[in-house]
Design a protein around this motif. Sequence first.
Motif, PDB file in Angstrom:
ATOM      1  N   ALA A 242       0.830  -1.206   0.000  1.00 43.29           N
ATOM      2  CA  ALA A 242       0.000   0.000   0.000  1.00 43.29           C
ATOM      3  C   ALA A 242       0.861   1.251   0.000  1.00 43.29           C
ATOM      4  CB  ALA A 242      -0.915   0.001   1.222  1.00 43.29           C
TER       5      ALA A 242
ATOM      6  N   THR B 185       1.534   4.090  -4.146  1.00 43.90           N
ATOM      7  CA  THR B 185       0.780   5.302  -3.823  1.00 43.90           C
ATOM      8  C   THR B 185       1.717   6.508  -3.748  1.00 43.90           C
ATOM      9  OG1 THR B 185       1.023   4.587  -1.537  1.00 43.90           O
ATOM     10  CG2 THR B 185      -1.128   4.240  -2.574  1.00 43.90           C
TER      11      THR B 185
ATOM     12  N   ALA C 175       3.048   8.622   4.797  1.00 43.14           N
ATOM     13  CA  ALA C 175       3.060   9.051   3.389  1.00 43.14           C
ATOM     14  C   ALA C 175       3.304  10.553   3.288  1.00 43.14           C
ATOM     15  CB  ALA C 175       1.728   8.688   2.742  1.00 43.14           C
TER      16      ALA C 175
HETATM   17  C1  HEM Z   1      -0.107   9.189  -1.319  1.00 40.58           C
HETATM   18  C2  HEM Z   1      -0.169   8.203  -0.475  1.00 40.58           C
HETATM   19  C3  HEM Z   1      -1.394   7.416  -0.130  1.00 40.58           C
HETATM   20  C4  HEM Z   1      -2.707   7.604  -0.475  1.00 40.58           C
HETATM   21  C5  HEM Z   1      -3.307   8.723  -1.324  1.00 40.58           C
HETATM   22  C6  HEM Z   1      -3.472   6.552   0.157  1.00 40.58           C
HETATM   23  C7  HEM Z   1      -4.852   6.419   0.032  1.00 40.58           C
HETATM   24  C8  HEM Z   1      -5.579   5.430   0.651  1.00 40.58           C
HETATM   25  C9  HEM Z   1      -7.005   5.291   0.535  1.00 40.58           C
HETATM   26  C10 HEM Z   1      -7.944   6.191  -0.271  1.00 40.58           C
HETATM   27  C11 HEM Z   1      -7.362   4.218   1.272  1.00 40.58           C
HETATM   28  C12 HEM Z   1      -8.782   3.697   1.489  1.00 40.58           C
HETATM   29  C13 HEM Z   1      -9.379   4.502   2.632  1.00 40.58           C
HETATM   30  C14 HEM Z   1     -10.847   4.278   2.878  1.00 40.58           C
HETATM   31  O1  HEM Z   1     -11.367   3.230   2.494  1.00 40.58           O
HETATM   32  O2  HEM Z   1     -11.496   5.188   3.450  1.00 40.58           O
HETATM   33  C15 HEM Z   1      -6.161   3.672   1.858  1.00 40.58           C
HETATM   34  C16 HEM Z   1      -6.126   2.567   2.679  1.00 40.58           C
HETATM   35  C17 HEM Z   1      -4.969   2.042   3.214  1.00 40.58           C
HETATM   36  N1  HEM Z   1      -3.701   2.567   3.119  1.00 40.58           N
HETATM   37 FE1  HEM Z   1      -3.169   4.200   2.065  1.00 40.58          FE
HETATM   38  N2  HEM Z   1      -2.629   5.751   0.866  1.00 40.58           N
HETATM   39  C18 HEM Z   1      -1.342   6.235   0.728  1.00 40.58           C
HETATM   40  C19 HEM Z   1      -0.193   5.737   1.312  1.00 40.58           C
HETATM   41  C20 HEM Z   1      -0.140   4.675   2.173  1.00 40.58           C
HETATM   42  C21 HEM Z   1       1.047   4.215   2.858  1.00 40.58           C
HETATM   43  C22 HEM Z   1       2.436   4.871   2.770  1.00 40.58           C
HETATM   44  C23 HEM Z   1       0.686   3.118   3.581  1.00 40.58           C
HETATM   45  C24 HEM Z   1       1.515   2.243   4.490  1.00 40.58           C
HETATM   46  C25 HEM Z   1       2.656   2.532   4.996  1.00 40.58           C
HETATM   47  C26 HEM Z   1      -0.735   2.903   3.369  1.00 40.58           C
HETATM   48  C27 HEM Z   1      -1.472   1.894   3.943  1.00 40.58           C
HETATM   49  C28 HEM Z   1      -2.833   1.727   3.790  1.00 40.58           C
HETATM   50  C29 HEM Z   1      -3.589   0.616   4.354  1.00 40.58           C
HETATM   51  C30 HEM Z   1      -3.024  -0.547   5.163  1.00 40.58           C
HETATM   52  C31 HEM Z   1      -4.926   0.828   3.994  1.00 40.58           C
HETATM   53  C32 HEM Z   1      -6.124  -0.056   4.343  1.00 40.58           C
HETATM   54  C33 HEM Z   1      -6.801   0.508   5.560  1.00 40.58           C
HETATM   55  C34 HEM Z   1      -8.059  -0.283   5.887  1.00 40.58           C
HETATM   56  O3  HEM Z   1      -8.519  -1.072   5.106  1.00 40.58           O
HETATM   57  O4  HEM Z   1      -8.601  -0.081   6.972  1.00 40.58           O
HETATM   58  N3  HEM Z   1      -1.201   3.872   2.522  1.00 40.58           N
HETATM   59  N4  HEM Z   1      -5.087   4.434   1.464  1.00 40.58           N
END
Ligand code: HEM
Length: 408
Positions: free
Chosen positions: A210, A214, A354
């Motif tokens: 993830a 991203t 991030a």
């Molecule tokens: C520009 C960077 C990033 C963007 C725009 C982004 C965006 C998102 C979005 C839109 C979701 C879904 C949220 C929702 O359903 O309401 C998400 C979930 C998630 N993100 Fe990111 N993300 C980014 C970076 C990262 C990074 C760096 C990590 C880990 C180190 C990460 C780990 C996760 C995880 C584990 C989920 C799942 C959370 C869940 O299901 O409860 N993300 N992200």
Amino acid sequence: MAVHFAVSSAERRIGFGFLRHMTVATDIRRGAVDNAAASVTVQDSHRKLKTVADLPEIKTFRMLYTLIFKGYLNRMHELQVQRDTTAIFLLLLRISSILFETRIGCLEKEIPAETQNFINSIAQMFTYSMPVVFLPNWTRNYLPFWQWYINGWEGIFKFGKKMIDMKMEAIQKRLDANQEVAGEYLTYLLSNVKMSSKDVYGNISELLLAGVNTTSNTMLWALYLLSRDPEAQEALYQDVTRVLKGDGIPTAQEVNSMPYLKAVMKETLRMYPVVPMNSRLIAENDVVIGGHFFPKKTTFTLCHYAISHDKKVFPEPQKFKPDRWLRDGRTRPNPFGSIPFGYGVRGCVGRRIAELEMHLALARLIKLFEIRPDPTVGEVRSLNRTVLVPDRQVNLHFVERQKTSSEQ
Ligand code: HEM
């Protein structure tokens, strides 16, 4: 703007009644590759993860900077013409440093074969996730996409497992020798009795995944936008150099005093929300929103790209205008107009990491280099490949800036 309406109303009225529809895909995946990704499916362990994910924040800040930027910038001097793949290596390296507490060789001249396989597996999984989501299940026996998709996941988990096993072995050796065990994020998870090692395997691999595409694609979009807008680039350079003197590591407070830097990242994510779609399944109850009845088990899909290009909220939505986010007395956009990290209890776990890494990377890059577009590339369009990617290779020229007299 039905989508816009669905999300803002949904979060207000229904609150935690929604669950991610991705849960379904994750369960299939777990079954198929026999690996745990507990945090992504179960609300309770998700909360647990949220707590631990927040922990190493302070150390991460310093570590990110010292561990990574030196190597990356040295390599940039060699490369001069920067390609999108290098941006991926940078972020992969960075997030790996946090999660695995080691470097995985992305910046070596010869990338280790295992690391290369891992990078290829991520690309493979993302490439085939679209056909897998849209094709009916029965096609899995006849078309190759499902197997290719699962092979991608297997490659990801295999690499993650190996890195974690190495760390476990090192911890065990220290314990056997009665030595103190100290480390960062992974050490914390592994020595924390609240999480089984299966949970750790699943979570670390998913976090890594993830966190790579991203942030790397967002950085790429930011650099692309800046390269085409010398005025915005100059404003960013002024904002950064006003605060950052010399080569020292910026403090959290310093990052907070660079409003234009933050505005550039916000505007980039508005124009190119790297996760372009987000879904929720109403699991338990029928709901009525705005006079419309939705039976339980309805899946709502929020298109981030559409809402953050709504001209009622963002005049001239196709224009890169970081100024619209500045807190200088102007009327700022509705905060729900652009929610690139999602919202609520299932919002992005990695948001703080991030933002931190992107702010640090951009501040450092803009201070050292002027970024110019490659005129042969033309206008880059975005494609939805689960994450928002450019439709072609983006070449950028990094022209080294002269140091000012106070910095020599
Ligand atoms: C520009 C960077 C990033 C963007 C725009 C982004 C965006 C998102 C979005 C839109 C979701 C879904 C949220 C929702 O359903 O309401 C998400 C979930 C998630 N993100 Fe990111 N993300 C980014 C970076 C990262 C990074 C760096 C990590 C880990 C180190 C990460 C780990 C996760 C995880 C584990 C989920 C799942 C959370 C869940 O299901 O409860 N993300 N992200």
